[in-house]
Write an enzyme that holds these catalytic residues in place. Structure first.
Site, PDB file in Angstrom:
ATOM      1  N   LYS A 122       0.853  -1.190   0.000  1.00  0.00           N
ATOM      2  CA  LYS A 122       0.000   0.000   0.000  1.00  0.00           C
ATOM      3  C   LYS A 122       0.882   1.230   0.000  1.00  0.00           C
ATOM      4  O   LYS A 122       1.943   1.236   0.638  1.00  0.00           O
ATOM      5  CB  LYS A 122      -0.910   0.015   1.239  1.00  0.00           C
ATOM      6  CG  LYS A 122      -1.693   1.325   1.397  1.00  0.00           C
ATOM      7  CD  LYS A 122      -2.833   1.203   2.401  1.00  0.00           C
ATOM      8  CE  LYS A 122      -2.478   1.492   3.834  1.00  0.00           C
ATOM      9  NZ  LYS A 122      -1.932   2.844   4.096  1.00  0.00           N
ATOM     10  N   GLU A 124       0.653   5.825  -0.179  1.00  0.00           N
ATOM     11  CA  GLU A 124      -0.208   7.000  -0.004  1.00  0.00           C
ATOM     12  C   GLU A 124      -0.043   7.968  -1.170  1.00  0.00           C
ATOM     13  O   GLU A 124       1.063   8.180  -1.648  1.00  0.00           O
ATOM     14  CB  GLU A 124       0.159   7.721   1.305  1.00  0.00           C
ATOM     15  CG  GLU A 124      -0.038   6.877   2.544  1.00  0.00           C
ATOM     16  CD  GLU A 124       0.339   7.621   3.837  1.00  0.00           C
ATOM     17  OE1 GLU A 124       0.657   8.828   3.786  1.00  0.00           O
ATOM     18  OE2 GLU A 124       0.311   6.963   4.899  1.00  0.00           O
ATOM     19  N   GLU A 191      -9.198   7.677   4.179  1.00  0.00           N
ATOM     20  CA  GLU A 191      -9.022   7.963   5.613  1.00  0.00           C
ATOM     21  C   GLU A 191      -9.543   9.358   5.960  1.00  0.00           C
ATOM     22  O   GLU A 191      -9.147  10.355   5.356  1.00  0.00           O
ATOM     23  CB  GLU A 191      -7.544   7.838   5.993  1.00  0.00           C
ATOM     24  CG  GLU A 191      -7.306   8.109   7.477  1.00  0.00           C
ATOM     25  CD  GLU A 191      -5.962   7.619   8.003  1.00  0.00           C
ATOM     26  OE1 GLU A 191      -5.203   6.965   7.257  1.00  0.00           O
ATOM     27  OE2 GLU A 191      -5.666   7.900   9.178  1.00  0.00           O
TER      28      GLU A 191
HETATM   29  O1  KIV Z   1      -0.741   2.544   8.844  1.00  0.00           O
HETATM   30  C1  KIV Z   1      -1.931   2.245   9.013  1.00  0.00           C
HETATM   31  O2  KIV Z   1      -2.296   1.597  10.003  1.00  0.00           O
HETATM   32  C2  KIV Z   1      -2.884   2.675   8.009  1.00  0.00           C
HETATM   33  C3  KIV Z   1      -4.340   2.499   8.312  1.00  0.00           C
HETATM   34  C4  KIV Z   1      -4.763   3.402   9.393  1.00  0.00           C
HETATM   35  C5  KIV Z   1      -5.173   2.652   7.100  1.00  0.00           C
HETATM   36  O3  KIV Z   1      -2.500   3.147   6.990  1.00  0.00           O
END
Ligand code: KIV
Length: 273
Positions: A122, A124, A191
């Site tokens: 993932k 951002e 978020e």
């Molecule tokens: O780092 C994390 O825990 C996250 C979540 C809050 C989506 O990115």
């Protein structure tokens, strides 16, 4: 033997998540950073485990997510992967390992996949990270996007307040969501944005949206395990539902243990050789 150990466990994939979204089945996501908690979440049949860079806050005690390194994320991720049989394991790419240079992004993503055995990464951001998304996807690595409050940009915004509250900001977020969808992300975290915007985004793209502080219309929800289990005590945003008060349980048990040791009540005769 528990049913969990004997049943034929079928692993959740990115295709499973798309099918769940298409059939209207909500997707449940929690964070984990270590073997023992990941094993419990998997036993409970969580759909996705996110090895979040929130490990920087929860595990290491940093104020922001920025300091955690790629090596540290790989350590957390490989611990989680060793425990998990069923859930899809997604790993956050830490700050500084993908922004601005898609070749570095690809190398970072390959290290995560190769050294941890995770299923996906993932990252951002929107348009500014699309080149990195393309390059990572070209290596066959599934990418989850993350828009709205993006904690790695905290120094740009200076606050963890709700994001995309103006029409212009909402429009940019919607366009970025469509871009990440078109470029092949398999899911998108939203978020801390207004619930109405999260609903619009969810209805405007094809991939599942996973909300945190984004209302009830997203395809799924994610929470930080330590927040929902009440391990963390100071953090109480409106969106957080606490399912237990583990900090109270742990402190109580430790106080009990200390009393037992000091009063020579532990160990007793049956607890020795
Ligand atoms: O780092 C994390 O825990 C996250 C979540 C809050 C989506 O990115």
């Amino acid at each position: 033997m528990s049913q969990y150990l004997t049943e034929n466990i079928s692993k959740i994939t990115t295709n499973t998540l798309q099918r769940m979204r298409d059939q209207g089945e909500r997707i449940a996501v929690l964070t984990a950073y270590d073997y023992s908690i990941a094993a419990l979440l998997d036993m409970a049949k969580i759909d996705v485990i996110l090895v979040g860079d929130s490990a920087a806050n929860v595990m290491a005690g940093y104020k922001t997510t920025l300091p955690i390194t790629l090596d540290e994320m790989i350590y957390h991720a490989s611990s989680v992967v060793r425990a998990v049989k069923r859930a899809l394991v997604v790993v956050d790419m830490p700050f500084g390992t993908y922004q601005g240079n898609s070749k570095i992004a690809l190398n970072s993503a390959i290290r995560i996949m190769k050294e941890s055995g995770a299923d996906a990464i993932k990252l951002e951001g929107g348009a500014e990270v699309v080149e990195s998304v393309d390059r990572i996807l070209s290596a066959g690595i599934p990418v989850m996007g993350h828009l709205g409050l993006t904690p790695q940009s905290i120094n740009k915004f200076g606050t963890y307040a709700v994001r995309a509250t103006t029409d212009d900001e909402a429009q940019v977020l919607l366009e970025n969501a469509k871009l990440l969808d078109q470029h092949g992300c398999f899911a998108l975290v939203l978020e801390k944005i207004p619930a109405a915007l999260a609903k619009t985004v969810t209805e405007s793209i094809h991939i599942p949206t996973i909300g945190i502080g984004a209302g009830g219309a997203t395809s799924g929800q994610v929470l930080v395990f330590h927040d929902m289990a009440g391990v963390t005590q100071q953090f109480s945003p409106r969106f957080l539902r606490r399912y237990m008060n583990l900090s109270e349980e742990i402190v109580g048990a430790v106080e009990h243990y200390i009393d037992d040791v000091k009063s020579a009540n532990f160990p007793n005769e049956s607890e020795q050789y």
